[in-house]
Design an enzyme around this catalytic site. Sequence first.
Site, PDB file in Angstrom:
ATOM      1  N   GLU A 136       6.636   8.778  -4.320  1.00  0.00           N
ATOM      2  CA  GLU A 136       6.322   8.354  -2.947  1.00  0.00           C
ATOM      3  C   GLU A 136       7.347   8.976  -2.005  1.00  0.00           C
ATOM      4  O   GLU A 136       8.544   8.701  -2.115  1.00  0.00           O
ATOM      5  CB  GLU A 136       6.389   6.826  -2.824  1.00  0.00           C
ATOM      6  CG  GLU A 136       5.180   6.096  -3.348  1.00  0.00           C
ATOM      7  CD  GLU A 136       5.273   4.598  -3.105  1.00  0.00           C
ATOM      8  OE1 GLU A 136       4.288   4.003  -2.672  1.00  0.00           O
ATOM      9  OE2 GLU A 136       6.358   4.013  -3.376  1.00  0.00           O
ATOM     10  N   SER A 146      13.072   1.163  -3.724  1.00  0.00           N
ATOM     11  CA  SER A 146      11.685   0.715  -3.804  1.00  0.00           C
ATOM     12  C   SER A 146      11.360  -0.318  -2.742  1.00  0.00           C
ATOM     13  O   SER A 146      10.207  -0.749  -2.633  1.00  0.00           O
ATOM     14  CB  SER A 146      11.410   0.108  -5.190  1.00  0.00           C
ATOM     15  OG  SER A 146      12.248  -1.025  -5.410  1.00  0.00           O
ATOM     16  N   HIS A 162      10.666   7.821  -3.826  1.00  0.00           N
ATOM     17  CA  HIS A 162      10.583   6.707  -4.770  1.00  0.00           C
ATOM     18  C   HIS A 162       9.873   7.171  -6.034  1.00  0.00           C
ATOM     19  O   HIS A 162       8.682   7.495  -6.007  1.00  0.00           O
ATOM     20  CB  HIS A 162       9.841   5.532  -4.136  1.00  0.00           C
ATOM     21  CG  HIS A 162       9.692   4.360  -5.051  1.00  0.00           C
ATOM     22  ND1 HIS A 162       8.584   3.542  -5.039  1.00  0.00           N
ATOM     23  CD2 HIS A 162      10.492   3.872  -6.025  1.00  0.00           C
ATOM     24  CE1 HIS A 162       8.713   2.609  -5.939  1.00  0.00           C
ATOM     25  NE2 HIS A 162       9.875   2.788  -6.564  1.00  0.00           N
ATOM     26  N   ASN A 180       4.156  -0.577  -4.068  1.00  0.00           N
ATOM     27  CA  ASN A 180       4.646  -1.950  -4.180  1.00  0.00           C
ATOM     28  C   ASN A 180       3.990  -2.893  -3.179  1.00  0.00           C
ATOM     29  O   ASN A 180       3.857  -4.088  -3.446  1.00  0.00           O
ATOM     30  CB  ASN A 180       6.162  -1.986  -4.013  1.00  0.00           C
ATOM     31  CG  ASN A 180       6.875  -1.638  -5.310  1.00  0.00           C
ATOM     32  OD1 ASN A 180       6.316  -1.757  -6.382  1.00  0.00           O
ATOM     33  ND2 ASN A 180       8.115  -1.185  -5.208  1.00  0.00           N
TER      34      ASN A 180
END
Length: 284
Positions: free
Chosen positions: A150, A117, A138, A189
Amino acid sequence: MIRTVGVVGAGQMGSGIAEVCAAGADVVLVDLDRAAVDAGLQRIRRSLDGAVRRGRVTEEEAAARLGRIAPATDVTALAGANLVIEAVVESLQVKQDLFGRLGDIVAPTAVLASNTSSLPIAAIGRGSTHPERVLGLHFFNPPPALDLVELTPTLVTDPALADAVQGFFTDGLGRTVIRSQDRAGFIVNALLVPYLLSAVRMLENGIATREDIDTGMQRGCGHPMGPLRLLDLIGLDTMVFVADGLYAEWRDPAASAPAMLRRMVDAGLLGRKSGRGFYDYTEH
């Protein structure tokens, strides 16, 4: 065509990824610790039982998915995999070493993917003899319930390979795939972490209580969970690690972990997994 997927790491994320991939491929779930493999399989059984109760899958389909997952305790079991996804500890050295070893085991046409991540995919790919076949995948916790993936190619990833992997997840598994450049935090994120850290600063500065912060974002913005409860779910130590990665790349103060968060981690208050974080979970 992706027919066999290897997953390295049978923890919360690895077992969830294995369950997702078993909807459309054979899966080899590898962990060096046999107890971890057994715990991962049990976690998958519980998840599939819940999916049956909620009517998301039939009992027959749940049994078929479980039957497609083969446990193993040695990465040599991944020799026939077309796609290998690592879900091991967030250590660049560990991931590079793993990808280097896999290069001697899997076919040179196999895709190597990381569930990281926060770490740069290109840096992880330096451990591989075929960096053009390395990309990021991800998943979000828990993978069976959150259908987003992702996909992050590097500057040297074969574009046709990235398209094929995306097709496997979208057409083969019905997942939602978004693409990000290989940058710290990727998409989700990079947006989420500064928001969560700002909630900690608001609490740290005495601007509002934890309950009012969480209620405000739930009721005012329609979020399913407030930021402080979400931090407890993610794990406060995990958040500090991810924040440090973002700050190291961008030097953005918004991505700097507040002192309060670091002291909580120092004290072992990690959130749900430790029983206490911003909230106490030992009472339930």
